[in-house]
Design a protein around this motif. Structure first.
Motif, PDB file in Angstrom:
ATOM      1  N   SER A 131     -13.582  -9.340  -1.358  1.00 13.20           N
ATOM      2  CA  SER A 131     -14.453  -9.102  -1.192  1.00 13.20           C
ATOM      3  C   SER A 131     -15.260  -8.123  -2.286  1.00 13.20           C
ATOM      4  CB  SER A 131     -15.184  -9.071   0.057  1.00 13.20           C
ATOM      5  OG  SER A 131     -14.885  -7.910   0.735  1.00 13.20           O
ATOM      6  N   ILE A 132     -14.404  -7.173  -2.426  1.00  9.31           N
ATOM      7  CA  ILE A 132     -14.481  -5.929  -3.048  1.00  9.31           C
ATOM      8  C   ILE A 132     -13.687  -6.124  -4.316  1.00  9.31           C
ATOM      9  CG2 ILE A 132     -15.166  -4.466  -1.073  1.00  9.31           C
ATOM     10  CD1 ILE A 132     -13.043  -2.922  -1.342  1.00  9.31           C
ATOM     11  N   LEU A 133     -12.871  -6.498  -4.396  1.00  6.18           N
ATOM     12  CA  LEU A 133     -12.684  -6.697  -6.445  1.00  6.18           C
ATOM     13  C   LEU A 133     -12.752  -6.722  -6.773  1.00  6.18           C
ATOM     14  CD1 LEU A 133      -8.862  -7.625  -4.946  1.00  6.18           C
ATOM     15  CD2 LEU A 133      -9.377  -5.731  -5.908  1.00  6.18           C
ATOM     16  N   PRO A 134     -14.244  -7.942  -7.050  1.00  9.41           N
ATOM     17  CA  PRO A 134     -14.532  -8.078  -8.254  1.00  9.41           C
ATOM     18  C   PRO A 134     -15.774  -7.375  -8.198  1.00  9.41           C
ATOM     19  CG  PRO A 134     -14.376 -10.263  -6.925  1.00  9.41           C
ATOM     20  CD  PRO A 134     -14.118  -9.552  -6.179  1.00  9.41           C
ATOM     21  N   VAL A 135     -15.966  -5.726  -7.930  1.00 11.55           N
ATOM     22  CA  VAL A 135     -16.473  -5.008  -7.910  1.00 11.55           C
ATOM     23  C   VAL A 135     -15.797  -4.377  -8.978  1.00 11.55           C
ATOM     24  CG1 VAL A 135     -18.646  -3.673  -7.081  1.00 11.55           C
ATOM     25  CG2 VAL A 135     -17.863  -5.703  -6.378  1.00 11.55           C
ATOM     26  N   LEU A 136     -14.682  -3.749  -8.278  1.00 16.15           N
ATOM     27  CA  LEU A 136     -14.329  -3.198  -9.148  1.00 16.15           C
ATOM     28  C   LEU A 136     -12.893  -3.120 -10.445  1.00 16.15           C
ATOM     29  CD1 LEU A 136     -11.527  -2.134  -6.038  1.00 16.15           C
ATOM     30  CD2 LEU A 136     -14.062  -0.849  -6.677  1.00 16.15           C
ATOM     31  N   ASN A 137     -14.214  -3.780 -11.664  1.00 14.69           N
ATOM     32  CA  ASN A 137     -13.865  -4.154 -12.588  1.00 14.69           C
ATOM     33  C   ASN A 137     -13.636  -2.845 -13.731  1.00 14.69           C
ATOM     34  OD1 ASN A 137     -16.768  -3.449 -12.062  1.00 14.69           O
ATOM     35  ND2 ASN A 137     -16.522  -3.645 -14.714  1.00 14.69           N
ATOM     36  N   ASN A 138     -13.901  -1.768 -13.040  1.00 15.71           N
ATOM     37  CA  ASN A 138     -13.179  -0.495 -14.310  1.00 15.71           C
ATOM     38  C   ASN A 138     -11.470   0.281 -13.299  1.00 15.71           C
ATOM     39  OD1 ASN A 138     -15.141  -0.886 -15.830  1.00 15.71           O
ATOM     40  ND2 ASN A 138     -16.546   0.385 -14.624  1.00 15.71           N
ATOM     41  N   VAL A 139     -10.915  -0.211 -12.133  1.00 14.96           N
ATOM     42  CA  VAL A 139     -10.521   0.311 -12.111  1.00 14.96           C
ATOM     43  C   VAL A 139      -9.382   0.360 -12.733  1.00 14.96           C
ATOM     44  CG1 VAL A 139      -9.575  -1.921 -10.330  1.00 14.96           C
ATOM     45  CG2 VAL A 139     -10.046   0.784  -9.099  1.00 14.96           C
ATOM     46  N   LYS A 140      -8.598   1.367 -11.876  1.00 21.08           N
ATOM     47  CA  LYS A 140      -6.911   1.661 -13.284  1.00 21.08           C
ATOM     48  C   LYS A 140      -5.930   2.049 -11.518  1.00 21.08           C
ATOM     49  CE  LYS A 140      -8.860   4.151 -17.124  1.00 21.08           C
ATOM     50  NZ  LYS A 140      -8.545   5.392 -18.302  1.00 21.08           N
ATOM     51  N   ILE A 141      -6.205   2.487 -10.959  1.00 19.38           N
ATOM     52  CA  ILE A 141      -5.448   2.454  -9.988  1.00 19.38           C
ATOM     53  C   ILE A 141      -6.017   2.135  -8.619  1.00 19.38           C
ATOM     54  CG2 ILE A 141      -4.326   4.207  -8.268  1.00 19.38           C
ATOM     55  CD1 ILE A 141      -4.366   6.076 -10.753  1.00 19.38           C
ATOM     56  N   VAL A 142      -4.664   1.517  -7.565  1.00 22.31           N
ATOM     57  CA  VAL A 142      -5.059   0.485  -6.645  1.00 22.31           C
ATOM     58  C   VAL A 142      -4.407   0.492  -5.089  1.00 22.31           C
ATOM     59  CG1 VAL A 142      -6.126  -1.573  -5.396  1.00 22.31           C
ATOM     60  CG2 VAL A 142      -7.348  -1.235  -7.508  1.00 22.31           C
ATOM     61  N   ILE A 143      -4.647   1.539  -4.313  1.00 23.54           N
ATOM     62  CA  ILE A 143      -3.671   1.707  -3.193  1.00 23.54           C
ATOM     63  C   ILE A 143      -4.549   0.698  -1.959  1.00 23.54           C
ATOM     64  CG2 ILE A 143      -2.102   2.934  -1.965  1.00 23.54           C
ATOM     65  CD1 ILE A 143      -2.819   5.223  -4.208  1.00 23.54           C
ATOM     66  N   MET A 144      -3.343  -0.501  -1.086  1.00 22.50           N
ATOM     67  CA  MET A 144      -3.478  -0.916  -0.086  1.00 22.50           C
ATOM     68  C   MET A 144      -2.464  -1.167   0.453  1.00 22.50           C
ATOM     69  SD  MET A 144      -4.379  -4.569  -1.865  1.00 22.50           S
ATOM     70  CE  MET A 144      -5.558  -4.251  -3.343  1.00 22.50           C
ATOM     71  N   GLY A 145      -3.002  -1.886   1.995  1.00 24.82           N
ATOM     72  CA  GLY A 145      -1.603  -2.207   2.972  1.00 24.82           C
ATOM     73  C   GLY A 145      -1.391  -1.007   3.411  1.00 24.82           C
ATOM     74  N   THR A 146      -0.718  -1.229   3.977  1.00 22.70           N
ATOM     75  CA  THR A 146      -0.040  -0.598   5.677  1.00 22.70           C
ATOM     76  C   THR A 146       1.226  -0.980   5.746  1.00 22.70           C
ATOM     77  OG1 THR A 146      -0.275   0.962   7.737  1.00 22.70           O
ATOM     78  CG2 THR A 146      -1.086  -1.615   8.091  1.00 22.70           C
ATOM     79  N   HIS A 147       2.237   0.302   6.031  1.00 23.36           N
ATOM     80  CA  HIS A 147       3.694  -0.006   6.507  1.00 23.36           C
ATOM     81  C   HIS A 147       4.019  -0.902   8.169  1.00 23.36           C
ATOM     82  CE1 HIS A 147       4.830   1.928   3.416  1.00 23.36           C
ATOM     83  NE2 HIS A 147       4.711   2.593   3.410  1.00 23.36           N
ATOM     84  N   GLU A 148       2.342  -0.496   9.218  1.00 21.31           N
ATOM     85  CA  GLU A 148       2.497  -1.150  10.033  1.00 21.31           C
ATOM     86  C   GLU A 148       2.377  -2.130   9.707  1.00 21.31           C
ATOM     87  OE1 GLU A 148      -0.715   0.631  13.043  1.00 21.31           O
ATOM     88  OE2 GLU A 148      -0.241   2.356  11.654  1.00 21.31           O
ATOM     89  N   ARG A 149       3.508  -2.934  10.886  1.00 19.05           N
ATOM     90  CA  ARG A 149       3.717  -4.732  11.305  1.00 19.05           C
ATOM     91  C   ARG A 149       2.732  -4.801  11.768  1.00 19.05           C
ATOM     92  NH1 ARG A 149       8.423  -8.221  11.823  1.00 19.05           N
ATOM     93  NH2 ARG A 149       9.399  -7.031  10.948  1.00 19.05           N
ATOM     94  N   LEU A 150       1.375  -6.828  10.811  1.00 17.77           N
ATOM     95  CA  LEU A 150       0.632  -6.264  11.871  1.00 17.77           C
ATOM     96  C   LEU A 150       0.393  -8.207  12.606  1.00 17.77           C
ATOM     97  CD1 LEU A 150      -1.942  -6.294   8.181  1.00 17.77           C
ATOM     98  CD2 LEU A 150      -1.190  -4.092  10.084  1.00 17.77           C
ATOM     99  N   GLY A 151      -1.059  -7.970  13.068  1.00 16.63           N
ATOM    100  CA  GLY A 151      -1.205  -9.521  14.031  1.00 16.63           C
ATOM    101  C   GLY A 151      -1.396 -10.543  12.984  1.00 16.63           C
TER     102      GLY A 151
END
Length: 520
Positions: free
Chosen positions: A399-419
């Motif tokens: 939902s927010i990526l279309p707004v991040l049109n100038n971004v150079k670095i993105v870090i997402m996610g977690t090492h925890e096992r999700l449901g």
């Protein structure tokens, strides 16, 4: 020191491309203009340029090919920046005699940067560097493994043009005898790194030694712009106060992993150091009351790292609403950072200047608050990290990526096992179509949570073709990692895809003084 060069494979690829071009001769036969050319026919200056993309270990290997290659490999222009620490990809020099010969014959006036391990740091070596390498401006002295220092009583010379000095401290060896000998030579320093032994500290508390006298050192270095005190167990607020009393040119101060720093002298620091723009205090013991005493509204600070500190919600609101021009903020792993802090920053602060935001493991921030903030200010961000939060899934990111049109670095996610599962195909496709300037991205999700189809290759192709500036894609090791890596390798982009085991991404690449802060 960071040397940004394209890979040797790209150089050879260009040569191969030119060699593949053909022309038609008088007999109607298609011929390549390089049909009768081999590497031996290349001019020396071309070979020298090719060799410049190789490491010194590789240069030493190709020097054995023939006399001509040996002569070119030993050209001093290939030996401007030298590491003699084999444990960090440097060369191994077996004896002091060998090093002295290298300094005299191979390094000479071309040498600008050198890294020395403890066994090669002697007064004789330092004399030779001072006499034979007049253009030496960057030096790293690694005392970290020292159990005993060499005798420096006879040392009368030291490189005098140093702008950058990095000293890796020992846990137990007192350095003052050595430092007294070099104080008169280092008053031109602009960048100083003192690297401690934080990563070697055991859980059992032992006696802490102040192995270097910071209060004397600051008197010898009045021109410092950048000071990095990393992981030093004896550094406290008095040392920050000492540097601020003598270094009026100070622009960047980093005390990451200095656990004794509480912030009691921060107010004085900003009063004295009017040019201070970057303050990095990751994993320190900041006290909220001390931080709130700082006259933030009068400061020039633009880059701030307070990750993993225990600052209160009240303190965070007070600070973020008073800093006039904040560009870089790392405030992850802080329980007090919640929706009310973000709301106050928007309503009473100045988020319009923000270009980098790291909120790693900020579990008290809701999806709704983040979505509202990023929808409004995401277009100006060059770096964004929302890692370590199980409730932030691919739905928020899409939902927010279309707004991040100038971004150079993105870090997402977690090492925890999700449901829940992460539909990575749609996510990658959204990244490719929304972020054309992307250079670095890290997906930390557990491989078991990634869901992808047989058509994954299409999404990966779009990412590879549309994000041409991408040179670092980090994934957790697993089946999806192998698919992505194979895709990029088939396109001859061999170094892009990496695993979280051996590589991590950070917004630090966006710091103004990033290159000055590199010490290994």
């Amino acid at each position: 020191m960071l040397l940004h060069k394209i890979s040797s494979s790209q150089v050879w690829g260009q040569i191969a491309l030119e060699a593949s071009q053909v022309y038609i001769d008088d007999g109607g036969v298609a011929r390549s203009p390089f049909a009768n050319t081999n590497i031996e026919k290349l001019p020396d200056k071309v070979l020298l340029n090719i060799f410049s993309y190789l490491s010194h270990r590789q240069i030493c290997q190709i020097a054995r090919v023939c006399k001509r290659w040996r002569l070119i490999a030993y050209d001093t222009r290939l030996w401007k920046c030298v590491s003699l620490r084999p444990e960090v990809s440097g060369l191994h020099v077996g004896s002091l005699e060998s090093l002295l010969a290298l300094i005299s014959i191979r390094f000479g006036p071309s040498l600008t940067y050198i890294e020395l391990p403890i066994e090669l740091i002697t007064h004789t070596v330092l004399h030779e560097l001072a006499n034979k390498c007049p253009n030496l401006t960057h030096m790293l002295l690694d005392f970290s493994t020292a159990m005993q220092l060499h005798d420096f009583n006879e040392m009368q010379a030291f490189p005098t043009k140093l702008k950058y000095l990095c000293i890796c401290l020992s846990e137990v060896i007192f350095m003052e005898g050595f430092m007294r000998k070099i104080y008169n030579f280092i008053n031109g320093l602009e960048i100083l790194h003192l690297i401690g032994t934080y990563e070697k500290v055991e859980e059992e508390e032992e006696e802490i030694y102040e192995v270097i006298n910071v209060h004397k050192l600051k008197s010898a270095t009045p021109n410092l712009r950048v000071i990095n005190l990393y992981g030093i167990n004896f550094v406290d607020d008095s040392h920050i106060d000492a540097f601020s009393s003598n270094c009026i040119q100070l622009e960047c101060l980093a005390v990451n992993y200095c656990s004794k720093v509480t912030g009691s002298t921060l107010k004085t620091l900003f009063q004295r150091s009017k040019r201070l723009k970057c303050l990095l205090m990751n994993q320190t013991s900041l006290v909220s009351d001390y931080v709130m005493q700082v006259e933030w509204e009068k400061s020039s600070v633009q880059e701030l790292d307070i990750t993993a500190t225990d600052l209160s919600t009240e303190c965070l609101v007070d600070m973020l609403t008073r800093i006039p021009g904040l560009k870089f903020l790392s405030a992850g792993q802080i329980n007090g950072f919640n929706d009310s802090v973000l709301k106050a920053f928007v309503e009473m602060g100045n988020p319009r200047t923000l270009i980098a935001l790291d909120l790693d493991s900020s579990d008290n921030l809701t999806d709704e608050a983040l979505h509202k903030f990023l929808s409004r200010y995401g277009h100006q961000l060059l770096g964004l990290s929302l890692s370590g939060m199980p409730h932030i899934t691919d739905q928020l990111w899409q939902s927010i990526l279309p707004v991040l049109n100038n971004v150079k670095i993105v870090i997402m996610g977690t090492h925890e096992r999700l449901g829940v599962n992460i539909h990575v195909d749609q996510l990658i496709d959204c990244i490719a179509n929304s972020c054309p300037n992307l250079e670095r991205i890290e997906l930390r999700w557990d491989p078991e949570n990634l869901r992808f189809s047989d058509k994954s290759q299409k999404a990966i192709d779009v990412l590879r073709v549309k994000c041409l500036k991408l040179h670092c894609l980090i994934l957790s090791d697993g089946r999806y990692y192998e698919i992505v890596k194979a895709n990029f390798e088939r396109a001859d982009r061999l170094t892009v895809v990496r695993t979280t085991t051996c590589c991590r991404c950070s917004n630090y690449y966006l710091l103004t003084n990033y290159k000055d802060l590199i010490f290994n």
